[in-house]
Design a protein around this motif. Structure first.
Motif, short mmCIF file in Angstrom:
data_model
loop_
_atom_site.label_atom_id
_atom_site.label_comp_id
_atom_site.label_asym_id
_atom_site.label_seq_id
_atom_site.Cartn_x
_atom_site.Cartn_y
_atom_site.Cartn_z
N GLN A 86 0.83 -1.20 0.00
CA GLN A 86 0.00 0.00 0.00
C GLN A 86 0.87 1.26 0.00
OE1 GLN A 86 -1.88 1.29 3.71
NE2 GLN A 86 -3.86 1.30 2.63
N ARG A 87 1.91 1.28 0.82
CA ARG A 87 2.80 2.43 0.84
C ARG A 87 3.44 2.65 -0.54
NH1 ARG A 87 6.52 0.68 3.93
NH2 ARG A 87 5.58 1.26 5.92
N GLN A 88 3.81 1.55 -1.17
CA GLN A 88 4.42 1.65 -2.49
C GLN A 88 3.45 2.25 -3.51
OE1 GLN A 88 7.37 -1.31 -4.16
NE2 GLN A 88 5.50 -2.10 -5.04
N LEU A 89 2.18 1.85 -3.45
CA LEU A 89 1.18 2.43 -4.34
C LEU A 89 1.06 3.93 -4.10
CD1 LEU A 89 -1.72 -0.20 -4.25
CD2 LEU A 89 -0.09 0.20 -6.10
N ARG A 90 1.08 4.33 -2.85
CA ARG A 90 0.97 5.75 -2.53
C ARG A 90 2.20 6.52 -3.02
NH1 ARG A 90 -1.60 5.56 3.63
NH2 ARG A 90 -3.67 4.84 2.98
N LEU A 91 3.36 5.93 -2.88
CA LEU A 91 4.58 6.59 -3.36
C LEU A 91 4.56 6.73 -4.88
CD1 LEU A 91 7.18 4.88 -1.03
CD2 LEU A 91 6.73 7.34 -1.16
N SER A 149 4.54 19.31 -1.32
CA SER A 149 3.78 19.30 -0.08
C SER A 149 2.34 18.85 -0.32
CB SER A 149 3.79 20.68 0.56
OG SER A 149 3.28 21.66 -0.34
N GLU A 150 1.77 19.28 -1.43
CA GLU A 150 0.40 18.86 -1.76
C GLU A 150 0.35 17.39 -2.14
OE1 GLU A 150 -3.06 19.88 -5.09
OE2 GLU A 150 -1.53 21.39 -4.60
N ALA A 151 1.35 16.93 -2.88
CA ALA A 151 1.41 15.52 -3.25
C ALA A 151 1.50 14.65 -2.00
CB ALA A 151 2.60 15.25 -4.16
N ALA A 152 2.20 15.15 -0.99
CA ALA A 152 2.35 14.39 0.25
C ALA A 152 1.02 14.21 0.95
CB ALA A 152 3.34 15.09 1.17
N THR A 153 0.30 15.29 1.15
CA THR A 153 -0.98 15.20 1.86
C THR A 153 -2.02 14.46 1.04
OG1 THR A 153 -1.59 17.41 1.05
CG2 THR A 153 -0.53 17.28 3.19
N THR A 154 -2.00 14.64 -0.27
CA THR A 154 -2.96 13.96 -1.14
C THR A 154 -2.82 12.45 -1.08
OG1 THR A 154 -3.05 15.85 -2.66
CG2 THR A 154 -3.76 13.73 -3.53
N THR A 155 -1.60 11.98 -0.92
CA THR A 155 -1.34 10.53 -0.96
C THR A 155 -1.23 9.90 0.42
OG1 THR A 155 1.02 11.03 -1.27
CG2 THR A 155 -0.28 10.57 -3.23
N GLY A 156 -1.63 10.64 1.44
CA GLY A 156 -1.74 10.03 2.76
C GLY A 156 -0.52 10.11 3.64
N PHE A 157 0.48 10.89 3.26
CA PHE A 157 1.65 11.07 4.12
C PHE A 157 1.40 12.24 5.05
CE2 PHE A 157 3.18 8.67 0.54
CZ PHE A 157 4.04 7.74 1.12
N ALA A 158 2.02 12.17 6.23
CA ALA A 158 1.74 13.18 7.24
C ALA A 158 2.12 14.58 6.78
CB ALA A 158 2.49 12.83 8.53
N GLN A 170 5.40 16.83 4.10
CA GLN A 170 6.42 16.72 3.06
C GLN A 170 7.64 15.95 3.56
OE1 GLN A 170 7.10 20.24 0.75
NE2 GLN A 170 9.28 19.78 0.45
N SER A 171 8.02 16.15 4.82
CA SER A 171 9.17 15.45 5.37
C SER A 171 8.93 13.93 5.40
CB SER A 171 9.48 15.95 6.79
OG SER A 171 9.87 17.30 6.77
N HIS A 172 7.70 13.56 5.76
CA HIS A 172 7.35 12.14 5.80
C HIS A 172 7.45 11.53 4.40
CE1 HIS A 172 4.12 8.91 6.83
NE2 HIS A 172 5.35 8.43 6.99
N LEU A 173 6.89 12.22 3.41
CA LEU A 173 7.00 11.73 2.03
C LEU A 173 8.46 11.66 1.59
CD1 LEU A 173 5.91 11.00 -0.79
CD2 LEU A 173 5.71 13.46 -1.24
N THR A 174 9.23 12.68 1.91
CA THR A 174 10.62 12.72 1.47
C THR A 174 11.41 11.53 2.02
OG1 THR A 174 10.63 15.13 1.27
CG2 THR A 174 12.77 14.05 1.56
N ARG A 175 11.19 11.20 3.28
CA ARG A 175 11.92 10.07 3.87
C ARG A 175 11.62 8.77 3.14
NH1 ARG A 175 10.38 12.62 8.69
NH2 ARG A 175 8.70 11.13 9.07
#
Length: 284
Positions: free
Chosen positions: A220-225, A239-248, A250-255
């Motif tokens: 599931q995480r892979q699909l979101r990424l 930042s918008e891509a992060a929140t849209t795909t369920g990450f807390a 931008q930092s969370h998405l970046t990691r």
């Protein structure tokens, strides 16, 4: 002391991407790609696990991953490794083989994750350099055809028609996977997957992991990424891509983006939109 670095290129009209990188500290989280992925280790050595076994690709060796082959990766020692990676969509591989043979052909299967073939490594390195160096389109097409046909001829073993799990287990895995694809951004639970498949939670987990090589949560995480990457490629702010795909945030998405793809969302965005404006708060 050398630092981790990466360069990235993505075709605007075909499922074709390349990366050139040096990693000493970076560790890949276990993941898979939608594409065939072929890498050439230039210096040092990379150790990884794939298909239940440990492997090491030293300088001059090739890494060969089929679509959805789960694997991880890290430097074998403190000196790190430098490598070139080419990601080629299955449809592009199939089309090239059909053109080359004059008839429809099944997708190839690469059973050995590490291939020791210096001549083939040289061919792959030339293709990578041409793509990353923005060679003329005709040259790229010629090299792509040559590389795909040589990879299949020298390293593939048979058409890829994996039987997977038999009977009910395979059905459970496929139904659970379909639910994840249908609702990639929903906060699904193992109970949701169990209800959708009519199986127990344990059966769902066991069948899914056996069929796809990842637990449902990692899948599931892979699909979101992948969705976040597509949004960034379409110009959506990170930042918008992060929140849209369920990450807390931008930092969370970046990691996670870095752990899966080997580069930050900012590096990816600049590769896809090299002339685009900067983005405040871009991390990487």
């Amino acid at each position: 002391m050398a630092q981790d670095w990466s360069r990235y290129w993505r075709s605007p009209d075909r499922p074709l991407e390349v990366m050139h990188a040096h990693f000493e500290r970076h560790v890949y989280h276990r993941h898979s790609h939608e594409t065939y992925s072929f890498g050439v280790t230039e210096t040092g050595a990379q150790s990884f696990t794939c298909r239940g076994s440990a492997h090491t690709s030293a300088a001059g060796m090739i890494m060969a991953f089929n679509p959805e082959d789960p694997h991880d990766g890290h430097a074998t020692d403190a000196l790190g490794f430098t490598y070139r990676m080419v990601h080629i969509g299955p449809e592009l591989v199939s089309g090239t083989l059909t053109d080359a043979t004059g008839r429809p052909t099944g997708l190839p299967l690469f059973t050995e994750p590490v291939v020791d073939d210096p001549a083939l490594a040289g061919t792959l390195r030339v293709l990578h350099s041409a793509l990353l160096g923005e060679a003329p389109s005709l040259r790229r097409d010629e090299l792509l055809t040559t590389t795909i046909t040589q990879l299949v001829r020298r390293a593939a073993t048979r058409p890829i028609h994996p039987a997977g799990l038999a009977g009910r287990s395979a059905r459970v895995a496929r139904q659970a996977r379909q639910l994840l694809h249908d609702r990639p951004l929903d906060d699904l639970t193992i109970d949701d997957l169990a209800r959708a498949t009519g199986a127990s939670r344990y059966t769902v987990y066991r069948a899914f992991h056996a069929e796809y090589g990842l637990p449902p949560s990692d899948y599931q995480r892979q699909l979101r990424l992948r969705t976040a990457r597509a949004l960034i490629a379409d110009g959506v702010p990170i930042s918008e891509a992060a929140t849209t795909t369920g990450f807390a945030d931008q930092s969370h998405l970046t990691r996670w983006f870095t752990r899966y793809f080997g580069l930050t969302p900012g590096t990816y965005r600049r590769a896809v939109h090299p002339a685009g404006p900067g983005e405040n708060g871009d991390q990487g």
